[in-house]
Design a protein around this motif. Structure first.
Motif, PDB file in Angstrom:
ATOM      1  N   MET A  80       1.237   1.963   3.441  1.00  0.00           N
ATOM      2  CA  MET A  80       1.938   0.670   3.288  1.00  0.00           C
ATOM      3  C   MET A  80       0.836  -0.590   3.092  1.00  0.00           C
ATOM      4  O   MET A  80       0.917  -1.376   2.491  1.00  0.00           O
ATOM      5  CB  MET A  80       3.221   0.482   4.089  1.00  0.00           C
ATOM      6  CG  MET A  80       4.411   1.378   3.835  1.00  0.00           C
ATOM      7  SD  MET A  80       4.814   1.413   2.097  1.00  0.00           S
ATOM      8  CE  MET A  80       4.270   3.019   1.453  1.00  0.00           C
ATOM      9  N   ARG A  81      -0.058  -0.376   4.192  1.00  0.00           N
ATOM     10  CA  ARG A  81      -1.133  -1.319   4.392  1.00  0.00           C
ATOM     11  C   ARG A  81      -2.058  -1.277   3.207  1.00  0.00           C
ATOM     12  O   ARG A  81      -2.412  -2.360   2.953  1.00  0.00           O
ATOM     13  CB  ARG A  81      -2.006  -0.918   5.711  1.00  0.00           C
ATOM     14  CG  ARG A  81      -1.268  -1.306   6.824  1.00  0.00           C
ATOM     15  CD  ARG A  81      -1.806  -1.009   8.139  1.00  0.00           C
ATOM     16  NE  ARG A  81      -1.412  -1.261   9.446  1.00  0.00           N
ATOM     17  CZ  ARG A  81      -1.534  -0.900  10.511  1.00  0.00           C
ATOM     18  NH1 ARG A  81      -2.372   0.270  10.503  1.00  0.00           N
ATOM     19  NH2 ARG A  81      -0.962  -1.055  11.783  1.00  0.00           N
ATOM     20  N   ALA A 128      -0.416  -3.122   0.422  1.00  0.00           N
ATOM     21  CA  ALA A 128      -0.216  -4.466   0.837  1.00  0.00           C
ATOM     22  C   ALA A 128      -0.774  -5.458  -0.215  1.00  0.00           C
ATOM     23  O   ALA A 128      -0.442  -6.761  -0.532  1.00  0.00           O
ATOM     24  CB  ALA A 128      -0.460  -4.782   2.136  1.00  0.00           C
ATOM     25  N   GLN A 130       8.760   0.796   6.270  1.00  0.00           N
ATOM     26  CA  GLN A 130       7.432   0.146   6.076  1.00  0.00           C
ATOM     27  C   GLN A 130       7.208  -0.793   4.909  1.00  0.00           C
ATOM     28  O   GLN A 130       6.719  -1.794   4.879  1.00  0.00           O
ATOM     29  CB  GLN A 130       6.398   1.131   6.608  1.00  0.00           C
ATOM     30  CG  GLN A 130       6.349   1.936   7.748  1.00  0.00           C
ATOM     31  CD  GLN A 130       6.573   0.947   9.050  1.00  0.00           C
ATOM     32  OE1 GLN A 130       6.188  -0.168   8.903  1.00  0.00           O
ATOM     33  NE2 GLN A 130       7.126   1.304  10.041  1.00  0.00           N
ATOM     34  N   VAL A 162       6.356  -4.707   4.707  1.00  0.00           N
ATOM     35  CA  VAL A 162       5.245  -5.284   3.771  1.00  0.00           C
ATOM     36  C   VAL A 162       5.759  -6.217   2.677  1.00  0.00           C
ATOM     37  O   VAL A 162       5.091  -7.286   2.487  1.00  0.00           O
ATOM     38  CB  VAL A 162       4.462  -4.005   3.213  1.00  0.00           C
ATOM     39  CG1 VAL A 162       3.463  -4.528   2.383  1.00  0.00           C
ATOM     40  CG2 VAL A 162       3.961  -3.029   4.267  1.00  0.00           C
ATOM     41  N   ARG A 173       6.862  -9.501   4.680  1.00  0.00           N
ATOM     42  CA  ARG A 173       5.637  -9.962   5.219  1.00  0.00           C
ATOM     43  C   ARG A 173       4.804 -10.877   4.302  1.00  0.00           C
ATOM     44  O   ARG A 173       4.339 -11.757   4.659  1.00  0.00           O
ATOM     45  CB  ARG A 173       4.656  -9.137   5.748  1.00  0.00           C
ATOM     46  CG  ARG A 173       5.324  -8.538   7.126  1.00  0.00           C
ATOM     47  CD  ARG A 173       4.449  -7.288   7.583  1.00  0.00           C
ATOM     48  NE  ARG A 173       5.164  -6.638   8.654  1.00  0.00           N
ATOM     49  CZ  ARG A 173       4.672  -5.394   9.223  1.00  0.00           C
ATOM     50  NH1 ARG A 173       3.785  -4.654   8.491  1.00  0.00           N
ATOM     51  NH2 ARG A 173       5.341  -4.663  10.287  1.00  0.00           N
TER      52      ARG A 173
END
Length: 396
Positions: free
Chosen positions: A110-111, A114, A345, A349, A352
């Motif tokens: 997921m990062r 992003a 998650q 994301v 965020r």
């Protein structure tokens, strides 16, 4: 053990952001109480944070779809989940599917996603700005962002995305007849099956292609894809829209988001706790279980009020206040236990990225109608707003 008069599930909301009326009183006086279901079943309702987490963590309470009763009017009788639809299964069947998908929904992946999600977010805001005020935030931003993200994750070709999204939305309508739901489901399943066949023939860099390397059948893959598409659209879209509505109505809290960007994780978690758009979960006892001083007998369904749990003052001080600086650890916005939301998650994301970008691009963003004119999704299984008319000054 005591005899308790059965109630029906409270659904009337006192305002757009609070749980239905009566849940707080029940949580204080009878955190487990008898619940009468529309199909005549007599089960239970739990409203306290402690009991909700206890039920969700206890394997003696089953998520199997054929065992459950739902606390609202439904034209869908309980039946076993088809292969791949593991949300309505128990371990070990559920574990097999969940294990295969866990690697696709890791925090690390997921990062890595992003940056792409930020690009999608900025693109939608570009379009919204070019269109100019006023705008429906749901149509212009909140719905398209998660739709594009989940379609890219599954590898849905661009020319097919509109049809996929329209059918996924149609399945969530509670006023649809059983015949309409079956027709839409079969169409969606056929689309997904065609997509699976295409991915097996020519894999690309997407989740569905990755899953074709497992031992899953085409039917299982199609059902998993269908489930992920539906789950990835409505939930995040409604959190983005309803969360924006809440921030606009709490300017002091909105200032925290704007002035303290390092708190974005807390902002997301507090909005998940405060709004809790999934109104209930259901589990069915596989054996007699003592719960909160009451005996839940085998085959009785327990309805879990996640909004009530997330407003429990025994867990969250001053729970009815939106406080973007609070510690929200332990909230059940994504459930709890072995069935906790697999895509949480990804949703985090997207939120965020979404909230800060929206208010950075449109610092004068405000409602274009009176708050009471915003149409609420009280007629839908997932709560939120049907539309959110907004406006802003100039070009943002």
């Amino acid at each position: 053990m005591s005899e308790i008069e059965a109630i029906t599930l409270p659904t009337a909301r006192p305002n757009p952001f609070d749980p239905p009326d009566g849940l707080a009183e029940l949580r204080a006086s009878a955190p487990i109480t008898r619940l009468a279901y529309p199909d005549g079943h007599l089960g239970w309702l739990v409203t306290s944070h402690a009991l909700v987490r206890e039920v969700l963590a206890d394997r003696r309470f089953s998520a199997r779809s054929e065992l459950r009763h739902v606390p609202i009017e439904s034209t869908s009788p309980g039946r076993p989940s088809p292969p791949g639809m593991f949300i309505g299964m128990d371990p070990p069947e559920q574990t097999r599917y969940r294990h295969l998908l866990t690697g696709e929904f890791t925090v690390r992946r997921m990062r890595l996603l992003a940056e792409r999600i930020e690009e999608i977010t900025e693109h939608r805001l570009d379009l919204m700005e070019r269109q100019g005020p006023p705008a429906d935030l749901v149509e212009a931003f909140a719905a398209p962002v998660p739709a594009v993200v989940i379609c890219e994750l599954l590898g849905v070709p661009g020319e097919e995305r509109a049809d996929f999204m329209a059918e996924a939305a149609a399945l969530g309508r509670p006023d649809a007849t059983q015949e309409q739901k079956i027709s839409t489901f079969l169409s969606m399943q056929a689309r997904m099956r065609d997509l699976v066949v295409a991915k097996r023939a020519e894999p690309t860099d997407d989740m569905l292609s990755g899953l074709t390397r497992s031992d899953l059948t085409d039917e299982e893959l199609a059902n998993i894809g269908f489930m992920l598409l539906g789950a990835g659209l409505d939930t995040t879209a409604n959190m983005l829209a309803l969360g924006t509505f809440a921030l606009l109505r709490h300017p002091g809290q909105l200032a925290i988001l704007r002035e303290e960007p390092g708190r974005v994780d807390q902002v997301v978690e507090e909005l998940l706790r405060y709004l809790t758009i999934i109104p209930f979960l259901v589990r069915t006892a596989l054996e007699d279980v003592e719960l909160g001083g009451e005996l839940v007998r085998a085959s009785e369904t327990v309805t879990i009020s996640t909004p009530a749990a997330n407003r429990d003052p025994d867990r969250f001080p001053d729970p009815d206040a939106l406080d973007l600086r609070r510690d929200t650890s332990g909230h059940v916005g994504f459930g709890h236990g072995v069935h906790q939301c697999l895509g949480q998650q990804l949703a985090r994301v997207e939120m965020r990225a979404g909230y800060p970008a929206l208010f950075r691009r449109f610092p004068s963003l405000r409602l274009a109608v009176e708050p009471e004119q915003v149409p609420l999704r009280t007629d839908m299984l997932i709560y939120g707003v049907h539309s959110l008319p907004v406006t802003w000054d100039g070009q943002g």
